[in-house]
Design an enzyme around this catalytic site. Structure first.
Site, mmCIF file in Angstrom:
data_model
loop_
_atom_site.group_PDB
_atom_site.id
_atom_site.type_symbol
_atom_site.label_atom_id
_atom_site.label_comp_id
_atom_site.label_asym_id
_atom_site.label_seq_id
_atom_site.Cartn_x
_atom_site.Cartn_y
_atom_site.Cartn_z
ATOM 1 N N ARG A 25 52.998 25.396 10.575
ATOM 2 C CA ARG A 25 52.800 23.978 10.929
ATOM 3 C C ARG A 25 51.339 23.658 11.242
ATOM 4 N NH1 ARG A 25 57.685 21.076 12.485
ATOM 5 N NH2 ARG A 25 59.151 21.824 10.936
ATOM 6 N N ARG A 29 51.274 17.270 13.847
ATOM 7 C CA ARG A 29 50.976 16.173 14.777
ATOM 8 C C ARG A 29 50.016 16.516 15.907
ATOM 9 N NH1 ARG A 29 57.166 15.263 15.575
ATOM 10 N NH2 ARG A 29 56.905 17.453 15.062
ATOM 11 N N ARG A 38 49.220 10.360 8.107
ATOM 12 C CA ARG A 38 50.650 10.053 8.140
ATOM 13 C C ARG A 38 50.851 8.547 8.311
ATOM 14 N NH1 ARG A 38 54.688 9.475 11.803
ATOM 15 N NH2 ARG A 38 56.597 10.698 11.650
ATOM 16 N N ASP A 75 58.472 19.909 2.913
ATOM 17 C CA ASP A 75 59.485 20.253 3.913
ATOM 18 C C ASP A 75 60.636 20.991 3.242
ATOM 19 O OD1 ASP A 75 60.018 19.544 6.933
ATOM 20 O OD2 ASP A 75 61.946 19.536 5.903
ATOM 21 N N TYR A 152 71.581 22.597 7.822
ATOM 22 C CA TYR A 152 71.211 21.170 7.891
ATOM 23 C C TYR A 152 72.113 20.326 6.992
ATOM 24 C CZ TYR A 152 67.042 22.334 10.573
ATOM 25 O OH TYR A 152 66.201 22.769 11.560
HETATM 26 O O1 CP3 Z 1 53.638 24.567 8.038
HETATM 27 C C1 CP3 Z 1 53.056 23.615 7.498
HETATM 28 O O2 CP3 Z 1 52.015 23.069 7.954
HETATM 29 C C2 CP3 Z 1 53.581 23.126 6.157
HETATM 30 C C3 CP3 Z 1 54.536 22.078 6.161
HETATM 31 C C4 CP3 Z 1 55.921 22.322 6.741
HETATM 32 C C5 CP3 Z 1 56.629 21.291 7.419
HETATM 33 N N1 CP3 Z 1 57.901 21.728 7.652
HETATM 34 C C6 CP3 Z 1 56.089 19.968 7.745
HETATM 35 C C7 CP3 Z 1 56.773 19.148 8.758
HETATM 36 C C8 CP3 Z 1 56.769 23.426 6.676
HETATM 37 C C9 CP3 Z 1 56.493 24.812 6.114
HETATM 38 C C10 CP3 Z 1 58.024 23.019 7.224
HETATM 39 C C11 CP3 Z 1 59.198 23.908 7.270
HETATM 40 C C12 CP3 Z 1 60.424 23.438 7.948
HETATM 41 N N2 CP3 Z 1 60.928 22.180 7.993
HETATM 42 C C13 CP3 Z 1 61.329 24.302 8.595
HETATM 43 C C14 CP3 Z 1 61.209 25.811 8.686
HETATM 44 C C15 CP3 Z 1 60.203 26.256 9.679
HETATM 45 C C16 CP3 Z 1 60.578 26.020 11.121
HETATM 46 O O3 CP3 Z 1 59.862 25.199 11.750
HETATM 47 O O4 CP3 Z 1 61.540 26.623 11.609
HETATM 48 C C17 CP3 Z 1 62.372 23.514 9.105
HETATM 49 C C18 CP3 Z 1 63.559 24.009 9.909
HETATM 50 C C19 CP3 Z 1 62.119 22.178 8.709
HETATM 51 C C20 CP3 Z 1 62.972 20.975 8.939
HETATM 52 C C21 CP3 Z 1 62.283 19.963 9.756
HETATM 53 N N3 CP3 Z 1 61.229 19.197 9.320
HETATM 54 C C22 CP3 Z 1 62.579 19.593 11.090
HETATM 55 C C23 CP3 Z 1 63.668 20.214 11.944
HETATM 56 C C24 CP3 Z 1 61.676 18.599 11.433
HETATM 57 C C25 CP3 Z 1 61.669 17.805 12.713
HETATM 58 C C26 CP3 Z 1 61.063 18.558 13.822
HETATM 59 C C27 CP3 Z 1 59.641 18.137 14.005
HETATM 60 O O5 CP3 Z 1 58.794 19.037 14.160
HETATM 61 O O6 CP3 Z 1 59.417 16.931 13.983
HETATM 62 C C28 CP3 Z 1 60.805 18.395 10.341
HETATM 63 C C29 CP3 Z 1 59.686 17.435 10.264
HETATM 64 C C30 CP3 Z 1 58.338 18.007 9.881
HETATM 65 N N4 CP3 Z 1 58.110 18.897 8.881
HETATM 66 C C31 CP3 Z 1 57.092 17.642 10.465
HETATM 67 C C32 CP3 Z 1 56.104 18.348 9.760
HETATM 68 C C33 CP3 Z 1 54.613 18.272 9.961
HETATM 69 C C34 CP3 Z 1 56.891 16.595 11.550
HETATM 70 C C35 CP3 Z 1 57.084 15.287 10.915
HETATM 71 C C36 CP3 Z 1 56.219 14.176 11.454
HETATM 72 O O7 CP3 Z 1 55.046 14.074 11.067
HETATM 73 O O8 CP3 Z 1 56.780 13.386 12.216
#
Ligand code: CP3
Length: 344
Positions: A25, A29, A38, A75, A152
């Site tokens: 990540r 944010r 964003r 994602d 999910y």
């Molecule tokens: O790592 C990186 O910088 C690359 C991008 C990336 C994102 N999600 C961007 C993201 C990667 C590799 C993921 C993987 C992901 N997504 C996983 C596996 C890794 C882990 O964290 O366990 C999972 C379970 C998801 C599903 C997901 N996406 C959830 C549960 C959420 C909400 C939780 C949160 O952090 O808000 C997301 C949203 C998400 N994916 C964000 C980002 C930067 C936040 C979204 C925003 O900008 O509001």
């Protein structure tokens, strides 16, 4: 010719004096520039599907910190959407999807045939990055592992214990297995396309592997990873694969050998010393600083970083966090971590 990129050298089994580093990540944010892009995109999914902006946020942490790898901005839930599930994000809460609780629900999905129509912009982001990344930076593509993606798709959201997915796999194994097969096939195709567009490494995120125990871990975490990895390796033998069966505990032991993964990523619930002894003995490992140090910082962040570097110094290691950096993290703490790794 052997690669000069440090991440590729570690993945090939080389022990480096300074471990290469990136963060899960790392585009997110906690960075003001991420929030600005964003906002420009309007929402998270539009950001994922707008190649210029997705490439821009992928590059932001590389410019700011000079990480050794960039991870494609996308994602794991884009694949379910491409398979035909409805997907939306509620700000401050997380993802929501249409649910799968029966064979009828599964039959409503489109299946794997048309996924690249939806996922085309993601491959375009990869191509842009291939041209724009510094030449020493490795580009990592990724997908969710079938179990995590299934959790999910079944529940329609994140769940603390993955209870709906466990219920479906025990009560309606036929539907559950058909869903797992569909995700596995889609994942292979999705990752192949990322590789063909220019991803140099791919990572499989099994964030909820920890709730699978015993035979269920073998069947739903290890076996699908093995299938995906062996099929990708047959097509793209030179592309290293990182597997992340998060919170697998003892399940980390032998996971690389059993699945063919080149590297196992380790979460922070196990100690680095234990992982060095029991997992790194088989090859490269990635991990495993507790992401909460990126909020609290200070001497403890520095000493924990150094302790992890030392614990893994006897073998191939890619430094990373044990899970994603959180929105509350202080961007300055990333510099403290990098200094502790690179100037010990
Ligand atoms: O790592 C990186 O910088 C690359 C991008 C990336 C994102 N999600 C961007 C993201 C990667 C590799 C993921 C993987 C992901 N997504 C996983 C596996 C890794 C882990 O964290 O366990 C999972 C379970 C998801 C599903 C997901 N996406 C959830 C549960 C959420 C909400 C939780 C949160 O952090 O808000 C997301 C949203 C998400 N994916 C964000 C980002 C930067 C936040 C979204 C925003 O900008 O509001």
């Amino acid at each position: 010719m052997a690669s000069t990129k440090t991440i590729l050298r570690a993945l090939a089994g080389e022990t480096l004096k300074t471990p290469p580093v990136w963060m899960m990540r790392q585009a997110g944010r906690y960075l003001p520039e991420y929030k600005a892009t964003r906002a420009q995109a309007g929402d998270f999914l539009s950001l994922c599907y707008t190649p210029d902006l997705a490439a821009e946020v992928t590059l932001q942490p590389i410019r700011r910190y000079g990480f050794d790898a960039a991870i494609l901005f996308a994602d794991i839930l884009l694949l379910p959407q491409a398979l035909g599930a409805d997907l939306w994000f509620i700000t401050g809460e997380g993802p929501r999807l249409s649910t799968i609780s029966s064979g009828d629900d599964l039959a409503k999905l489109k299946g794997t045939d048309g996924i690249h129509e939806t996922l085309g912009p993601i491959y375009e982001t990869v191509s842009i990055l291939t041209n724009e990344l510094p030449k020493e930076t490795t580009l990592i593509g990724f997908a969710g592992a079938p179990w995590t993606v299934a959790t999910y798709m079944i529940a329609g959201r994140g769940t603390p214990d993955q209870a709906p997915a466990h219920a479906l796999r025990t009560e309606d194994p036929e539907t559950f297995d058909a869903l797992m097969d569909m995700i596995t096939e889609g994942t292979i195709s999705y990752l192949s396309h990322q590789i063909e567009a220019g991803a140099e490494v791919v990572k499989l995120f099994d964030s909820w592997a920890g709730s699978l125990k015993g035979d269920a871990f073998t069947r739903y975490a290890l076996e699908p990873a093995k299938k995906i990895i062996s099929t990708l390796k047959a097509k793209h033998p030179n592309v290293p694969i990182i597997a992340f069966p998060r919170e697998a505990g003892d399940g980390y032991v032998g996971f690389a050998k059993a699945t063919g993964a080149d590297c196992v990523a380790i979460d922070n619930s196990v100690s680095a010393d234990w992982a060095a002894q029991n997992v790194q003995s088989d090859g490269c490992v990635q991990g495993n600083l507790d992401p909460s140090h990126m909020i609290t910082g200070g001497d403890e962040l520095i000493s924990e970083t150094k302790r992890i570097v030392k614990a893994f110094s006897g073998g191939p290691h890619i430094f990373n966090l044990g899970h994603g950096i959180t929105p509350e993290a202080d961007p300055e703490n990333v510099h403290l971590m990098l200094d502790a790794i690179r100037n010990p």
